[in-house]
Each structure stands twice: as C-alpha cells, then as structure tokens.
Design a protein around this motif. Structure first.
Motif, PDB file in Angstrom:
ATOM      1  N   ILE A   1       0.841  -1.198   0.000  1.00  0.00           N
ATOM      2  CA  ILE A   1       0.000   0.000   0.000  1.00  0.00           C
ATOM      3  C   ILE A   1       0.877   1.250   0.000  1.00  0.00           C
ATOM      4  CG2 ILE A   1      -1.723   1.306   1.323  1.00  0.00           C
ATOM      5  CD1 ILE A   1      -2.681  -1.440   2.397  1.00  0.00           C
ATOM      6  N   GLN A   2       0.630   2.124  -0.943  1.00  0.00           N
ATOM      7  CA  GLN A   2       1.367   3.381  -1.055  1.00  0.00           C
ATOM      8  C   GLN A   2       0.977   4.321   0.083  1.00  0.00           C
ATOM      9  OE1 GLN A   2       0.064   5.836  -4.279  1.00  0.00           O
ATOM     10  NE2 GLN A   2       2.028   6.901  -4.504  1.00  0.00           N
ATOM     11  N   LEU A   3       1.971   4.941   0.714  1.00  0.00           N
ATOM     12  CA  LEU A   3       1.734   5.873   1.812  1.00  0.00           C
ATOM     13  C   LEU A   3       1.985   7.303   1.339  1.00  0.00           C
ATOM     14  CD1 LEU A   3       3.510   4.012   4.757  1.00  0.00           C
ATOM     15  CD2 LEU A   3       1.097   3.921   4.108  1.00  0.00           C
ATOM     16  N   ILE A   4       0.950   8.129   1.391  1.00  0.00           N
ATOM     17  CA  ILE A   4       1.055   9.527   0.987  1.00  0.00           C
ATOM     18  C   ILE A   4       0.753  10.405   2.197  1.00  0.00           C
ATOM     19  CG2 ILE A   4       0.110  11.350  -0.480  1.00  0.00           C
ATOM     20  CD1 ILE A   4      -0.550   9.277  -2.556  1.00  0.00           C
TER      21      ILE A   4
ATOM     22  N   ALA B   1      -3.312   2.216  -6.964  1.00  0.00           N
ATOM     23  CA  ALA B   1      -4.641   1.646  -6.712  1.00  0.00           C
ATOM     24  C   ALA B   1      -4.839   1.380  -5.224  1.00  0.00           C
ATOM     25  CB  ALA B   1      -4.822   0.354  -7.500  1.00  0.00           C
ATOM     26  N   LYS B   2      -3.743   1.040  -4.542  1.00  0.00           N
ATOM     27  CA  LYS B   2      -3.805   0.798  -3.097  1.00  0.00           C
ATOM     28  C   LYS B   2      -3.027   1.906  -2.404  1.00  0.00           C
ATOM     29  CE  LYS B   2      -4.104  -4.220  -3.679  1.00  0.00           C
ATOM     30  NZ  LYS B   2      -3.486  -5.535  -3.376  1.00  0.00           N
ATOM     31  N   VAL B   3      -3.734   2.729  -1.648  1.00  0.00           N
ATOM     32  CA  VAL B   3      -3.094   3.915  -1.070  1.00  0.00           C
ATOM     33  C   VAL B   3      -3.660   4.225   0.310  1.00  0.00           C
ATOM     34  CG1 VAL B   3      -4.760   5.451  -2.214  1.00  0.00           C
ATOM     35  CG2 VAL B   3      -2.534   6.356  -1.513  1.00  0.00           C
ATOM     36  N   ALA B   4      -2.804   4.797   1.147  1.00  0.00           N
ATOM     37  CA  ALA B   4      -3.224   5.285   2.463  1.00  0.00           C
ATOM     38  C   ALA B   4      -2.777   6.736   2.581  1.00  0.00           C
ATOM     39  CB  ALA B   4      -2.610   4.448   3.585  1.00  0.00           C
TER      40      ALA B   4
END
Length: 245
Positions: free
Chosen positions: A170-173, A190-193
């Motif tokens: 999961i990508q962390l922004i 597509a998968k992000v937090a």
C-alpha cells in the motif's frame, strides 16, 4: 454500534478495565487519592486509556450518582481490529483507500473527517490510541452518522500500522507543508493510504520518514494553513479523482 454511557464507581470502573471494555477516558479527582486510584491508573496505562485528574467541581453534574469521584466514559462505537479488517478489505478489493490520522486531537475535526471519509469511499480509518481525539457524542454528531458506516481501528503505534501497510503493497502519501510537491502532481496507486497530522504540529518527523510520498495543497492567500478537516477533504477528493480517471 454501542450505546454511549458512563461507568462510575471504583469497582465498576476496575471491572470494565479488566474486561477490556472500549473506554475513551477516565476522570479522577485530582485532590484525592485512595486505594483504588493506583489500580485504576495502572490498568488504564496497560490499555493505553487516558486518565485525567480534574477538580472536584467537574463531578457536580453527576452528583445524583454514587461515583466516588471515579468516572469512565465509554466509546459509542466498537473499534475494529486493525490487521483483521485490513486483510479482509485487501482480500476483496483491488483498489483501496485508507486514512491514517496521526494526532488529530479535536473531536469535531475528527467527526468532520469521518463524514468526508465515508463520502469519498475510504475503506477504514486508523487512529493511535494515544494523542488522538476521543470518540464521543460530539464526534458522532459532527460525523452525521458516518461514524457507524466506516470501520475505525485504534493502534498502539502509527508507525507499526504504516509498516504493515507498506508490507502489504500500500502506497503511503503524507499531507505536509514540508514539501514542494502538490497533490495534483503526485502519482496515486490503486492501493493507497493518506496520512494526515496534528492540527498544529502536523505529521511527526518520524512518520514522514516512513511514507512513500509527501504532498501539499497550494495556499494562495495570507493564511498559512487550512483546518485539518478541510485539508483532508481536499486531499481525499483529489485522490479519488486520480483513482477514478
């Protein structure tokens, strides 16, 4: 959903702590110490429940109760287990959006954020057990009922949750003013937090070191910052726009 309630009296509060009931905070009389205070504070510490020592005047509104100047406030919602809910969501969806709140301490801001999160399809919200706004009737009211429609998890440490996200792809922004990168230029997976920080101090430096990307919103006026719930809404809707293009 659980009904919001208070638990009062030494024995009742101790039993509630031992049964790991979802307690938001405990208030004790700062001018008094008795045999129960030490046991209560120790149990609360083990479960990372906030304990506040307050003046006796704070207990006047509960004078019809035999509270012994010991009152616990329970959460009106049941928190989800972090790993269980994340794995469940990831097993069902290819595109996910999570929201991590690293130190949002105002209950109304929290309620507003939860409302926007539900409207933008956030799959789950993650809060730290410490240094976070409690979930009370003001949070519920400000969320306009959204708090009962979205999973909310409490974790011991935000850092551990972020490591878990990264290990799950999961990508962390992180939303922070400590960058020149606008959210509009950021690639979104597509998968992000999305990670939002404290209303005043922002995201901690330790957390910023963990994330994959740092983004900000343009501020074109003379005010140096946005309210955290407003900033969170703008960030979430931009992420949704990018994910749905």
């Amino acid at each position: 959903m659980e009904k919001e309630e208070i638990i009062y009296g030494a024995h009742s509060v101790i039993e509630a702590l031992k049964s790991e009931k979802s307690i938001e905070k405990i208030i004790l009389n700062k001018g008094q110490r008795n045999e129960f205070y030490e046991e209560i504070t120790q149990l609360a510490k083990e479960q990372q429940v906030k304990v506040s020592f307050v003046p006796q005047v704070k207990f006047r509104k509960y004078e019809n109760l035999n509270h012994q100047e010991i009152i616990a406030f329970t959460s009106p919602v049941k928190f989800a287990d972090f790993e269980t809910i994340i794995e469940s969501i990831l097993s069902k969806k290819e595109s996910v959006l999570f929201l991590v709140l690293d130190g949002v301490t105002d209950v109304r801001n929290l309620g507003s954020i939860i409302r926007t999160a539900e409207c933008t399809g956030v799959d789950a919200i993650i809060l730290p057990k410490n240094n976070s706004a409690g979930v009370n009737k003001d949070t519920v009211k400000t969320s306009a009922g959204a708090i009962f429609k979205i999973p909310i998890c409490k974790v011991d440490h935000v850092h551990d949750a972020l490591f878990y996200f990264q290990s799950s792809g999961i990508q962390l922004i992180a939303a922070t003013e400590k960058t020149d990168n606008y959210i509009y230029n950021q690639e979104v997976n597509a998968k992000v937090a999305l990670v939002m920080g404290d209303e005043n101090k922002g995201i901690s430096n330790a957390t910023l070191k963990q994330v994959d990307a740092k983004v900000k919103l343009p501020l074109l006026g003379s005010i140096e910052s946005l309210n955290v719930s407003v900033a969170c809404g703008a960030m979430l809707y931009e992420i949704v726009r990018r994910k749905t293009q």
